[in-house]
Design a protein around this motif. Sequence first.
Motif, PDB file in Angstrom:
ATOM      1  N   TRP A  94       0.775  -1.207   0.166  1.00 48.62           N
ATOM      2  CA  TRP A  94       0.287   0.106   0.200  1.00 48.62           C
ATOM      3  C   TRP A  94       1.195   1.198  -0.095  1.00 48.62           C
ATOM      4  CZ3 TRP A  94      -4.975   0.041   3.207  1.00 48.62           C
ATOM      5  CH2 TRP A  94      -5.597  -1.366   3.105  1.00 48.62           C
TER       6      TRP A  94
ATOM      7  N   LEU B 125      -4.630   4.604   7.764  1.00 50.93           N
ATOM      8  CA  LEU B 125      -4.667   3.137   6.713  1.00 50.93           C
ATOM      9  C   LEU B 125      -4.642   2.307   7.716  1.00 50.93           C
ATOM     10  CD1 LEU B 125      -2.193   2.897   4.066  1.00 50.93           C
ATOM     11  CD2 LEU B 125      -1.838   1.668   6.348  1.00 50.93           C
TER      12      LEU B 125
ATOM     13  N   THR C  25       0.742   5.689  -0.146  1.00 57.91           N
ATOM     14  CA  THR C  25       0.149   6.466   0.457  1.00 57.91           C
ATOM     15  C   THR C  25       0.680   7.915   0.132  1.00 57.91           C
ATOM     16  OG1 THR C  25      -1.804   7.315   1.758  1.00 57.91           O
ATOM     17  CG2 THR C  25      -0.268   6.234   2.283  1.00 57.91           C
TER      18      THR C  25
END
Length: 118
Positions: A8, A66, A10
Amino acid sequence: MLAASPVWATDVPSGHSVELYEVLVDAVESETWLRFRFIAPHIARGEGAVEYDVAASDMMHLCAALALPYSAEYALAGDVIVISLADRATEFGVADPEATQFFEAFRPVDNTCIWEGL
């Protein structure tokens, strides 16, 4: 131990991008700790590096934006969420004097992150 899959990436409030590369679940005394480990090249030592005070707000953001949703998606329950930023991938629990690393701990309470202050 759980590997973050898929990776992930971000953006954080400092304007930089971070990448989640590992999630660890472990017991610390009687508590379950969820450790979210991020690569954050912008904290590397040197001119223009993001200092801890700026990275602290990034870590709070990562916990709320998150770590909490990730925990819900993967059915992870923890008493403490630790957010760590490192300028490179490091092996958990192994000292790496060349790496720059920042850590913060949070208590997940009512779908929010409460700063614990390590």
